[in-house]
Design an enzyme around this catalytic site. Structure first.
Site, PDB file in Angstrom:
ATOM      1  CB  SER A 189      31.115  76.045 -33.817  1.00  0.00           C
ATOM      2  OG  SER A 189      30.585  76.076 -35.122  1.00  0.00           O
ATOM      3  CG  HIS A 217      33.104  78.097 -31.175  1.00  0.00           C
ATOM      4  ND1 HIS A 217      31.935  78.107 -30.456  1.00  0.00           N
ATOM      5  CD2 HIS A 217      32.783  78.501 -32.433  1.00  0.00           C
ATOM      6  CE1 HIS A 217      30.940  78.470 -31.243  1.00  0.00           C
ATOM      7  NE2 HIS A 217      31.423  78.716 -32.450  1.00  0.00           N
ATOM      8  CE  LYS A 248      30.941  82.247 -31.340  1.00  0.00           C
ATOM      9  NZ  LYS A 248      29.510  82.391 -31.547  1.00  0.00           N
TER      10      LYS A 248
HETATM   11  N1  PLP Z   1      32.736  82.187 -36.319  1.00  0.00           N
HETATM   12  C1  PLP Z   1      32.340  81.014 -35.802  1.00  0.00           C
HETATM   13  C2  PLP Z   1      33.221  79.831 -35.946  1.00  0.00           C
HETATM   14  C3  PLP Z   1      31.109  80.924 -35.132  1.00  0.00           C
HETATM   15  O1  PLP Z   1      30.689  79.766 -34.633  1.00  0.00           O
HETATM   16  C4  PLP Z   1      30.319  82.082 -35.013  1.00  0.00           C
HETATM   17  C5  PLP Z   1      29.005  82.096 -34.311  1.00  0.00           C
HETATM   18  O2  PLP Z   1      28.486  81.223 -33.792  1.00  0.00           O
HETATM   19  C6  PLP Z   1      30.773  83.254 -35.577  1.00  0.00           C
HETATM   20  C7  PLP Z   1      31.978  83.281 -36.210  1.00  0.00           C
HETATM   21  C8  PLP Z   1      29.933  84.488 -35.499  1.00  0.00           C
HETATM   22  O3  PLP Z   1      30.239  85.181 -34.350  1.00  0.00           O
HETATM   23  P1  PLP Z   1      29.168  86.224 -33.779  1.00  0.00           P
HETATM   24  O4  PLP Z   1      28.175  85.406 -33.035  1.00  0.00           O
HETATM   25  O5  PLP Z   1      29.973  87.124 -32.910  1.00  0.00           O
HETATM   26  O6  PLP Z   1      28.579  86.902 -34.947  1.00  0.00           O
END
Ligand code: PLP
Length: 432
Positions: A189, A217, A248
């Protein structure tokens, strides 16, 4: 009583000190308020700005079909689930969405979690424990890192995307650990680059590991059908435990795991973030269902974002070429995707760059440690289906102007990045 009170005084003083420390090194953050719905342009602190730091990749967060589905669900099923899934919080909407997600990804089962963070922490800490080994990419998301720590398994961190180094670790640990898990983000990300999923599938099989990939993502936006990076890599069903989020590209909230039936059943009993938390409310489930319909029916949204990503990458490369050592994701040689960044190194310079962009009407966040390694502070840009080519050109103009401005305020840092003052730029795209 007296000693309690001084304990609290210490805690207040400690918190204030830590905040001052953060401010001193340019890492103090603030909560900025977006007025109205999410979109390509939003009102921020009373001004309209081009939003380039949202994960609303398909532009669905404010889509009328999602809003309608959520409103209808609220009217029919209410606003809350009232309890955790194992008590009385499992409603027909949960069942419908889990079936829909499993079918969409081609897996036997799906299990909802309340967020991507909760999914990663719950899944990893329940699948492995003391006496087990986790192999984890060095740039994995914080929720994966926290899940690994919570599990009390031994953690082997392999250098970012380095399958040769991973192979070395797997060889060394051959036969060690009761259970072994390889875990990776699929699309990183903060860097916008992809995990080498095909090689990871091969290594997981060869060395008897379970493979878990976090497609947070990538779901909805990558792959021909929007199933993510695994689909893009042609290994759709090679991931044992695939995590995706609905907050997202799917424009809603929450997360899910697609997996084998036995893993789902196991997680229902052991993943503490699943067991001990109130179930997702019906409106967000309905919005996610509507988003999945759009993902299937409107592939043009993905194609549009891919076009913007190419345009943006080309522009960033143009800027970087003019300024020697400026780091862009293009250096990784991977495909141009919807997340791209400009690495400035120093925390304060990255913050000033973000602030300079904002003054020019472009909202892109500075990403600093601990989110990224020390010395790699950057500004991260994300493109969405709501943006236009004109928006991208506008952003590129603002980037160029801001770099020039920083030559005056941070001359040494800019010189070390190879950014030199220039007479000006051509082809200025005016704000819409
Ligand atoms: N996994 C990744 C790679 C993320 O970038 C994020 C959040 O930005 C998450 C998990 C967490 O997801 P959530 O925002 O639904 O808690």
């Amino acid at each position: 009583m007296g000693s309690d009170r001084s304990g609290n005084d210490n805690l207040y003083a400690f918190a204030a000190d830590r905040l001052r420390d953060l401010e001193a090194v340019g890492r103090l953050r603030s909560l900025r308020v977006v007025e109205g719905a999410q979109g390509a342009w939003v009102r921020l602190d009373g001004r309209e700005v081009l939003l380039l730091c949202s994960n609303n990749y398909l532009g669905l967060a404010g889509h009328p079909r999602l809003a309608e589905a959520a409103s209808e669900a609220a009217r029919r099923f209410g606003c809350g689930a009232g309890a955790s899934r194992l008590i009385s919080g499992t409603m027909t909407m949960h069942q419908r969405l889990e079936r829909r997600l499993a079918d969409f990804f081609g897996y036997p089962e799906a299990l909802l979690f309340n967020s991507g963070y909760a999914a990663n922490v719950g899944v990893i800490s329940s699948l492995v424990g003391a006496g087990d080994i986790v192999f984890s990419d060095a740039l994995n998301h914080a929720s994966i890192i926290d899940g690994c720590r919570l599990s009390r398994a031994e953690i082997r961190v392999y250098p970012h995307r380095d399958t040769e180094a991973l192979r070395g670790l797997l060889e060394k640990d051959r036969g060690a650990g009761r259970r072994r898990l390889i875990v990776t983000d699929s699309l990183f990300s903060m860097d916008g680059d992809l995990a080498p999923l095909a090689e990871l599938v091969e290594q997981a099989r060869r060395y008897g590991c379970l493979l878990m990939a976090d497609e947070a993502h990538a779901v909805g936006i990558l792959g021909k059908k929007g199933k993510g990076a695994a689909e893009m890599a042609g290994i759709d069903l090679g991931i044992d435990v695939l995590v995706g989020t609905m907050g997202k590209a799917l424009g809603s909230f929450g997360a899910f795991v697609v997996c084998a039936p036995v893993i789902k059943e196991y997680l229902i009993h052991h993943a503490r973030s699943f067991v001990f938390s109130t179930a997702l409310p019906p409106p967000v489930l309905a919005a996610a269902l509507a988003a999945l319909d759009i993902v299937e029916q409107e592939p043009g949204r993905r194609a549009h974002v891919a076009g913007l990503a190419h345009l943006f990458r080309k522009g960033l490369c143009r800027v970087a070429a003019r300024h020697g050592r400026l780091g862009t994701d293009a250096e990784s040689g991977g495909p141009a995707l919807h997340i791209q960044g400009l690495v400035l190194g120093d925390d304060r310079v990255a913050s000033a760059f973000s602030q300079g962009l904002l003054e020019r009407g472009v909202y892109a966040q500075a990403i600093r440690p601990p989110t990224v390694p020390v010395g790699t502070a950057r500004v991260r840009f994300s493109l969405t289906a709501a943006h236009t080519r004109r928006d991208v050109e506008y952003a590129l103009g603002a980037i160029e102007d801001t770099l020039q401005e920083l030559c005056g305020t941070y001359p040494e840092a800019m010189r070390s990045l190879g950014v030199v003052p220039s007479a000006g730029r051509e082809g200025r795209e005016e704000r819409r």
